[in-house]
Design an enzyme around this catalytic site. Sequence first.
Site: not given
Length: 1221
Positions: A468, A614, A669, A1138
């Site tokens: 979110d 908008s 801005t 190993k």
Amino acid sequence: MHSQESGLPLARSGAAPAGHSQLTLNNTIPSDWSFEDDIPGQHPAPPPGKPPAGVNAKHHQKRPSKSFKQRWRWPWSKKEEVLQGNRVVVLNHPVANAEFCSNYVSTSKYNVVSFVPKFLFEQFSKYANLFFLFTALIQQIPGVSPTNRWTTIAPLAVVLLASAFKETQEDIKRHQSDSELNASKAKVLTPVGTFADKKWKDIQVGDVIRLESDDSIPADVILISSSEPEGFCYIETSNLDGETNLKIKQASPQTAHLTSPQLVTSLQGTLRSEHPNNSLYTYEGIIELTTNEGLPRQVPLGPDQLLLRGAQIRNTPWAYGLVVFTGHETKLMQNATAAPIKRTAVERQVNVHIVFLFMFLLALSIGSTIGSSIRTWFYSSSEWYLYSSSSLGGRAKQFIEDILTFIILYNNLIPISLIVTMEVVKFQQAQLINFDLDMYYAKTDTPALCRTSSLVEELGQIEYVFSDKTGTLTCNEMEFRFCSIGGVAYAEVVEESRRGEEEDGKDGWRTFAHMKAVLDGGENPFVDMTPDVGGDREVINEFLTLLAVCHTVIPEVRDGKMHYQASSPDEAALVAGAELLGYQFHTRKPKSVFINVMGQSQEFQILNVCEFNSTRKRMSTVVRCPDGRIKLFCKGADTVILERLSEKQPFTDKTLLHLEDYATDGLRTLCIASRDIPEAEYRQWVAVYDQAAATINGRGDALDSAAELIEKDLNLLGATAIEDKLQDGVPDTIHTLQMAGIKVWVLTGDRQETAINIGMSCRLISESMNLIIVNEETMLGTQEFITKRLSAIKNQRSTGELGELEDLALIIDGKSLGFALEKEISGAFLELALMCKAVICCRVSPLQKALVVKLVKKNQKSILLAIGDGANDVSMIQAAHVGVGISGLEGLQAARSADVAISQFRFLKKLLLVHGAWSYQRLSKLLLYSFYKNIVLYMTQFWYSFFNSFSGEIVYESWTLSMYNVIFTVLPPFVIGVFDQFVSARILDRYPQLYMLGQRNAFFTKTAFWLWVANALYHSVILFGFSVILFWGDLKQSSGYDSGHWFWGTMLYLAVLLTVLGKAALISDLWTKYTVAAIPGSFVFAMIFLPIYAVVAPAIGFSLEYEGLVPRLWTNAVFYFMLILVPIFCLTRDFAWKYYRRTYRPESYHIAQEIQKYNIPDYRPRQEQFQKAIKKVRAVQRMRRNRGFAFSQTENSSRQDQARIIRAYDTSQTGARPTGY
């Protein structure tokens, strides 16, 4: 005329029953979707279409008949109904509304009825439990079990009881929080016209409730009236959609005058409403009132009149609401999904391996039974002293019984202690998370809390994080940080690097204190002044006046302090910023605003407001100043302001440079501009504006065109920068997660511009990325756009332009996402999204968040994590494999529903990269080692069958055999599972790429499992073979006696134990005091305990096998020779392998271990400084094309809400508001 809000005709004759708006389809589950991982009946019902007119609410149309599989419902799942017609609520008549569901809400996983079936289903989906149940049942058959009949059922019962206790404890907490919520009080109107306190769970449909400021809304209610002018009401919906900006709701003008209880109780009529559904943004209904004259009157209702459960009343002293949906029928609960049963990928793999081991065990049992049958059928004559059945039926019965006997004999190939050890280890790993001080947040005194310990290892395998935005990435706080006025940059505190020197030829930044000194007329002797103080002062004055006057904020004095209520948090931050600098906005009247400038009150008449939307990306206010001049104040995105400036602007270039600095820092801005308007021009323009305002069709476009005429030849004053404050460490965390191979998707209810801006500032979207923005209005448009972009990207990549591979970011809005989730498009949408490094979904409903998660979950084999902080994130948290809740400002709903709760997003880095990686690697090692140690011991038992004629004879004393798992080898897997670290936390943090080992499931693969099984078989063959060779023909003792069966068996047992403990020592990466106590300590304990047991047990008649054994065995040199030689021989191969792996075929973590051991320095910091410099250059180039601007208020261009609202307020008349009593 049609109602704008509801789309319903006003004429009574034409009013069709209110049903579902077609718009609801965009925010609901696509009708033909189903999810394989859903429990049947637990996903919300698909929305019905528009119902035929005249269908009565009480008659529900039946579904067509279904197959048995479709008809079957789990006992705990809710009955699925499709309601058609409409809901009829009778006003002020509780008896008539009694049929609707109560307001009681439950979010728990179990109840009294469902606990036993649900819990047993969950437990027996683990195949180990199922296998042990089967073993326990066959042990009850008389004459079959070679062991005690309770040895399996008792431990299984303990395991189940422990799990049941854990589950009930977790669910009791959910029940407690539900009870708390259901017992909350609300004021409900009584028939006598007074308000009485009533518990939320007792509220009914049709009740009228009084809501007061900061109250949570207890059910979905229709707003009837409020204390505010014209029935306005402010609500905050952060719990529903994550947005913190205030939403404006308005009562219908025909009910707004009902401001006293007596007026409301006198209402007669009905409310016809749509049926409950999960669409948060739509609503349709009609109140049919009967007037005093007995005439009907219709009041159309739309989303503007609906207040949703989960929202909160803000800045509104009181409001009346009529309850329309309650309990699980509210839109918030319709968006909730049932708490799912979560199983981890490792658990599922363990299930598969247990099936393989069971098949292996079955093969061994059948093999042994065949051996036994050959002995009894073909060699029975030589074994005349044993009774055997000669009939075919008897032999068949014997064959079956032998199989069951051998299954019980070998059943410990599947370790019963494994499930218990896993649960205990996971619980301890969860405790380590809870006690980690690095994830403790001192400010709120909140430690991390792992609620579901069974999922810890999945934290180390996450490939996708769904987050979110509001409250998770950001702090829900807007802060006025910087401004540029007249080409000079100002900030509260100026960094050393930005102060600038005169010799550089650069203008340095200045402090807000310097600005105040300029406004004071240069009287401060401690601040250096520039020569042109007068010119600066004029521009600063105009700039700050504009901030204090050009907005739609309503002031309110509470506790002697000024509070600003705004539908846009950015606007409130700008007005608060102006107040900080000495320009305080304090009163709003319908036609003017008052501001205090340096202690003097000034009145500005608001002549006209050209609203933000908008498309325009700006807002303008035409004002008459105190000196009588008319001015246009305008603020908006730099792209739209710059093209409307007059020629020869002195500050443009410097302001642009400052804008680039701000935008690079991820700040929001705005450009600020103004102009003087001559009276004649204003009179001419206002005639055009008034004509546009009177337009009925296309009013918004007409007003925009009128605004264009006056928003020209502006003078640029400067720019503002607002920070939507990110939580500490968010950019670094997201960058680190991306380096670790984790893809981050942000799903937010916020606006697109806001989401992109935050994406930039938190480094989710980098400067070099190409943005794919999906903003389509129709399903066809969405499909075409996605298909075209997908094919273009595929073509680009197929032609070898791989430079573009990581450079895509997808941004999609809620409406387009609704279409993209439809079955026909979802595949293409997912393919496109997976090609992108970052995905941001804006304006999405809680249910859409869950659908996006489920889409990825269904089609990808990846492990998903969802993180959020509000009630709107609960569905998403429950849909993902792992849910993380932030215990933040938006309440604790998400933290309560989550598997892990943390208080800051940055803690996710340590939770996944350190705790997750450790938990996964530890658990993988624990599981493989547990299988290994049991196979080594029990395969020696199988090899012995070839020597005892498959008679079922055991090698080891039976209680010693039981002690192997319970005492002697219980600690090594536990210590490995809790304390082992394949690399340190510092290295994991420094090299996040190591996290990819978990994503690839590198430690717990099928290959690794079968290699461990092969190793166990090899060790068992060597151990058994050596002991048999050594004892061939029985070992003679110095006394001349034979050593005997128990002498050989105990020697072999201790050799097996030492080999298995030696293997644990070889695979331990970190040696602590606990490791020493567990591995060498276990063998020392066995060497001390066994002789004591071997003396005491025969003495008290408990077990006679060890009688006289101790003096013979513990004094024998051969015993010590075998104990040293055989385990060393076994483990030499392991040690050599190993060495070979580390030297010639090292994994990434092997190299990291060497870096850690030898503390090799890292030369990357210099490289990172270089990358930061490149990033800055790219950022500037990017921001020139795409800068975020600071507006996030609710908009509806056709209705011009903002202007209407500010004209309705007169804050100087606060005492004149109705009290509502």
